[in-house]
Every structure is written in structure tokens, then in C-alpha cells.
Write a protein that holds these residues in place. Structure first.
Motif, PDB file in Angstrom:
ATOM      1  N   ALA A 128     -20.230  11.595  10.647  1.00 10.42           N
ATOM      2  CA  ALA A 128     -20.265  12.810  11.459  1.00 10.42           C
ATOM      3  C   ALA A 128     -21.183  12.653  12.661  1.00 10.42           C
ATOM      4  CB  ALA A 128     -20.707  14.002  10.602  1.00 10.42           C
ATOM      5  N   ALA A 129     -22.201  11.805  12.502  1.00 12.13           N
ATOM      6  CA  ALA A 129     -23.160  11.584  13.583  1.00 12.13           C
ATOM      7  C   ALA A 129     -22.753  10.435  14.502  1.00 12.13           C
ATOM      8  CB  ALA A 129     -24.542  11.300  12.995  1.00 12.13           C
ATOM      9  N   GLY A 130     -21.669   9.739  14.170  1.00  6.39           N
ATOM     10  CA  GLY A 130     -21.219   8.635  14.998  1.00  6.39           C
ATOM     11  C   GLY A 130     -22.061   7.380  14.872  1.00  6.39           C
ATOM     12  N   VAL A 131     -22.668   7.178  13.704  1.00  2.00           N
ATOM     13  CA  VAL A 131     -23.511   6.000  13.466  1.00  2.00           C
ATOM     14  C   VAL A 131     -22.742   5.003  12.596  1.00  2.00           C
ATOM     15  CG1 VAL A 131     -25.659   5.136  12.458  1.00  2.00           C
ATOM     16  CG2 VAL A 131     -25.623   7.356  13.627  1.00  2.00           C
ATOM     17  N   GLU A 132     -22.644   3.771  13.045  1.00  2.70           N
ATOM     18  CA  GLU A 132     -21.914   2.755  12.298  1.00  2.70           C
ATOM     19  C   GLU A 132     -22.676   2.350  11.036  1.00  2.70           C
ATOM     20  OE1 GLU A 132     -20.792  -0.579  14.615  1.00  2.70           O
ATOM     21  OE2 GLU A 132     -19.696   0.598  16.113  1.00  2.70           O
ATOM     22  N   HIS A 133     -21.928   2.074   9.998  1.00  2.00           N
ATOM     23  CA  HIS A 133     -22.532   1.680   8.726  1.00  2.00           C
ATOM     24  C   HIS A 133     -21.475   1.019   7.860  1.00  2.00           C
ATOM     25  CE1 HIS A 133     -20.406   4.696   6.278  1.00  2.00           C
ATOM     26  NE2 HIS A 133     -20.445   5.415   7.379  1.00  2.00           N
ATOM     27  N   ARG A 134     -21.917   0.474   6.736  1.00  2.00           N
ATOM     28  CA  ARG A 134     -20.992  -0.110   5.758  1.00  2.00           C
ATOM     29  C   ARG A 134     -21.392   0.354   4.364  1.00  2.00           C
ATOM     30  NH1 ARG A 134     -20.070  -6.394   6.738  1.00  2.00           N
ATOM     31  NH2 ARG A 134     -18.395  -5.901   5.266  1.00  2.00           N
ATOM     32  N   LEU A 135     -21.575   1.637   4.223  1.00  4.09           N
ATOM     33  CA  LEU A 135     -22.078   2.180   2.971  1.00  4.09           C
ATOM     34  C   LEU A 135     -21.001   2.402   1.918  1.00  4.09           C
ATOM     35  CD1 LEU A 135     -24.745   4.782   4.176  1.00  4.09           C
ATOM     36  CD2 LEU A 135     -25.130   2.542   3.124  1.00  4.09           C
ATOM     37  N   TYR A 136     -19.746   2.535   2.321  1.00  4.29           N
ATOM     38  CA  TYR A 136     -18.705   2.776   1.328  1.00  4.29           C
ATOM     39  C   TYR A 136     -17.378   2.173   1.768  1.00  4.29           C
ATOM     40  CZ  TYR A 136     -16.912   6.589   4.307  1.00  4.29           C
ATOM     41  OH  TYR A 136     -16.389   7.328   5.356  1.00  4.29           O
ATOM     42  N   ARG A 137     -16.487   1.986   0.797  1.00  6.85           N
ATOM     43  CA  ARG A 137     -15.161   1.457   1.066  1.00  6.85           C
ATOM     44  C   ARG A 137     -14.280   2.562   1.654  1.00  6.85           C
ATOM     45  NH1 ARG A 137     -12.333  -2.552  -1.890  1.00  6.85           N
ATOM     46  NH2 ARG A 137     -13.730  -2.245  -3.657  1.00  6.85           N
ATOM     47  N   ARG A 138     -13.770   2.346   2.847  1.00  2.54           N
ATOM     48  CA  ARG A 138     -12.960   3.367   3.504  1.00  2.54           C
ATOM     49  C   ARG A 138     -11.528   3.355   2.973  1.00  2.54           C
ATOM     50  NH1 ARG A 138     -15.635   5.657   7.638  1.00  2.54           N
ATOM     51  NH2 ARG A 138     -17.501   4.575   8.399  1.00  2.54           N
ATOM     52  N   TRP A 139     -10.911   4.512   3.022  1.00  2.00           N
ATOM     53  CA  TRP A 139      -9.534   4.651   2.572  1.00  2.00           C
ATOM     54  C   TRP A 139      -8.610   3.853   3.483  1.00  2.00           C
ATOM     55  CZ3 TRP A 139      -6.684   5.792  -1.369  1.00  2.00           C
ATOM     56  CH2 TRP A 139      -5.335   6.159  -1.203  1.00  2.00           C
ATOM     57  N   GLN A 140      -7.745   3.030   2.903  1.00  2.00           N
ATOM     58  CA  GLN A 140      -6.839   2.171   3.666  1.00  2.00           C
ATOM     59  C   GLN A 140      -5.376   2.540   3.446  1.00  2.00           C
ATOM     60  OE1 GLN A 140      -7.926  -0.070   5.847  1.00  2.00           O
ATOM     61  NE2 GLN A 140     -10.074   0.348   5.339  1.00  2.00           N
ATOM     62  N   GLY A 141      -5.129   3.658   2.784  1.00  3.53           N
ATOM     63  CA  GLY A 141      -3.748   4.090   2.575  1.00  3.53           C
ATOM     64  C   GLY A 141      -3.053   3.391   1.426  1.00  3.53           C
ATOM     65  N   GLU A 142      -3.819   2.777   0.541  1.00  2.00           N
ATOM     66  CA  GLU A 142      -3.230   2.067  -0.591  1.00  2.00           C
ATOM     67  C   GLU A 142      -3.740   2.674  -1.894  1.00  2.00           C
ATOM     68  OE1 GLU A 142      -3.996  -2.067  -0.365  1.00  2.00           O
ATOM     69  OE2 GLU A 142      -3.310  -2.267   1.715  1.00  2.00           O
ATOM     70  N   LEU A 143      -2.850   3.208  -2.694  1.00  2.82           N
ATOM     71  CA  LEU A 143      -3.247   3.770  -3.971  1.00  2.82           C
ATOM     72  C   LEU A 143      -3.817   2.680  -4.869  1.00  2.82           C
ATOM     73  CD1 LEU A 143      -0.272   6.204  -4.745  1.00  2.82           C
ATOM     74  CD2 LEU A 143      -2.565   6.787  -3.962  1.00  2.82           C
ATOM     75  N   GLY A 144      -4.886   3.011  -5.569  1.00  2.00           N
ATOM     76  CA  GLY A 144      -5.512   2.061  -6.468  1.00  2.00           C
ATOM     77  C   GLY A 144      -6.528   1.154  -5.791  1.00  2.00           C
ATOM     78  N   GLY A 145      -6.720   1.328  -4.488  1.00  2.00           N
ATOM     79  CA  GLY A 145      -7.648   0.471  -3.774  1.00  2.00           C
ATOM     80  C   GLY A 145      -9.068   0.595  -4.270  1.00  2.00           C
TER      81      GLY A 145
END
Length: 210
Positions: free
Chosen positions: A188-205
């Protein structure tokens, strides 16, 4: 930081901001110091804030010490009662403000435009200057009054980010759930990070272990 439960969220956000190379003006409300003491056993003292902050941020969400290594060179601490502090003025340079966690009392104070302490004053300044304000409210259930205050903040341009962990990112540890919320705050603040796995549109990911 306000006095709501959820100090691990604040710790995760602070670590990620510093890892991203951001400078941080830290305000810890009086109520949040009580919460920090209750949830971690750490006393946050103005005169020893650097030592106390390092001890806190080095812990994981499970309370295990020395989980993280932190560099506090980018942090400047301001006492909550210091209404003459830099962040109390719109002329003080700032990209925005994150309130993590945000109590319902804090939400009400900001929505009503109060300035009872530096946290509320800095939030009012952030809104009037048109800067990014992210409010990570941590309470349940929410009553009608608080919901109306949150709508007021949304109407004023703030980002309301409930501290609600999701499970599609494949969480296997309490730190993963905390980092998801922290990551959404930073999104929300526009700060880059790698804290979590983002949704890629694949069920079970989220169930993959890679």
C-alpha cells in the motif's frame, strides 16, 4: 506504533523498510509500549531506545531471540509526547506514514483530526499534505463507530489495511502470517519487498515448498 496488539507486525514492517533502504522516523505511543512489554517482555525506553529496538527487531514472531540481524542506522526515534518533533510539521520531508498496528482509539483520533500526541499529529500532517497514510487496524470485532471512522479515513485518502493474514501464500510458520500482513502494508505504501509469495493465478501454488 499505537497500542493495539500486533507488535510482530510492526517489527516486520520496520525490518523490511530498513532492508529496502528507507529512512524511518519512529514514533512509539505510550499505549504501544505497554503492549510491547506485554507481548515481548521488552521495555521501550526513550533514553535507551536503540538498544531496546535492536533487541525487539532481532526476535522472530515466535519470540525467539537473534532470529534477525538489523542495522538501525536508518532509524530516528521521536518521543510520542514531543509535539515539536520533525514529523509534526508539513515542511518536514516525508514520503508518508504507516501506523502499524493501529488501535481503534488511534483510528478514532486520526479520523477526528485530533493531535493528542505526535502519532496523531503526524497522521494529520500526512493527510493534509496529501502523502501516503497506511492504517493497519488490528481489532475484532469492529463496531459501527470504528467502521465509520475507517470510512472517514478512506474518504480522506488513507489506505486502510486490516491486519488479516491470508493463507494462499503457503504459510508454514507464524512469521509467514505476520510477513504477509507486513507485506500488504508495504504494498500500500509502494515499498518493494519479498515478504510473501504473490498470487500467480495457479491454484495450489501456496502448497508448493519451492
Amino acid at each position: 506504533m499505537s497500542g493495539a496488539s500486533g507488535t510482530p507486525y510492526a517489527a516486520a514492517v520496520l525490518r523490511a523498510l530498513l532492508a529496502a533502504g528507507e529512512s524511518v522516523d519512529l514514533v512509539v505511543s505510550r499505549a504501544s509500549r505497554l503492549t510491547l512489554l506485554d507481548e515481548t517482555g521488552i521495555s521501550f525506553r526513550d533514553a535507551h531506545w536503540r538498544d531496546d529496538l535492536r533487541e525487539w527487531l532481532s526476535r522472530g514472531a515466535d519470540g525467539k531471540p537473534d532470529t534477525f540481524t538489523v542495522d538501525l542506522d536508518g532509524v530516528r526515534h521521536w518521543a510520542a509526547g514531543d509535539l515539536a518533533a520533525g514529523p509534526s510539521s508539513g515542511s518536514y520531508p516525508s514520503k508518508g506514514m504507516l501506523i502499524v498496528p493501529a488501535s481503534t482509539a488511534c483510528v478514532a483520533g486520526v479520523a477526528l483530526g485530533l493531535s493528542k500526541d505526535l502519532l496523531q499529529r503526524a497522521a494529520s500532517v500526512t493527510l493534509k499534505e496529501g502523502r501516503t497514510l497506511v492504517v493497519a487496524v488490528r481489532e475484532t470485532p469492529l463496531n459501527g463507530q470504528t467502521l465509520r471512522h475507517l470510512v472517514t479515513l478512506d474518504d480522506a485518502g488513507a489506505h486502510v489495511v486490516p491486519a488479516s493474514p491470508a493463507f494462499y501464500a503457503g504459510a508454514t510458520h507464524i512469521q509467514d502470517l505476520v510477513d504477509f500482513v507486513a507485506g500488504r502494508v508495504l504494498d500500500a505504501a509502494g515499498v518493494e519487498h519479498r515478504l510473501y509469495r504473490r498470487w500467480q493465478g495457479e491454484l495450489g501454488g501456496g502448497s508448493r515448498t519451492d
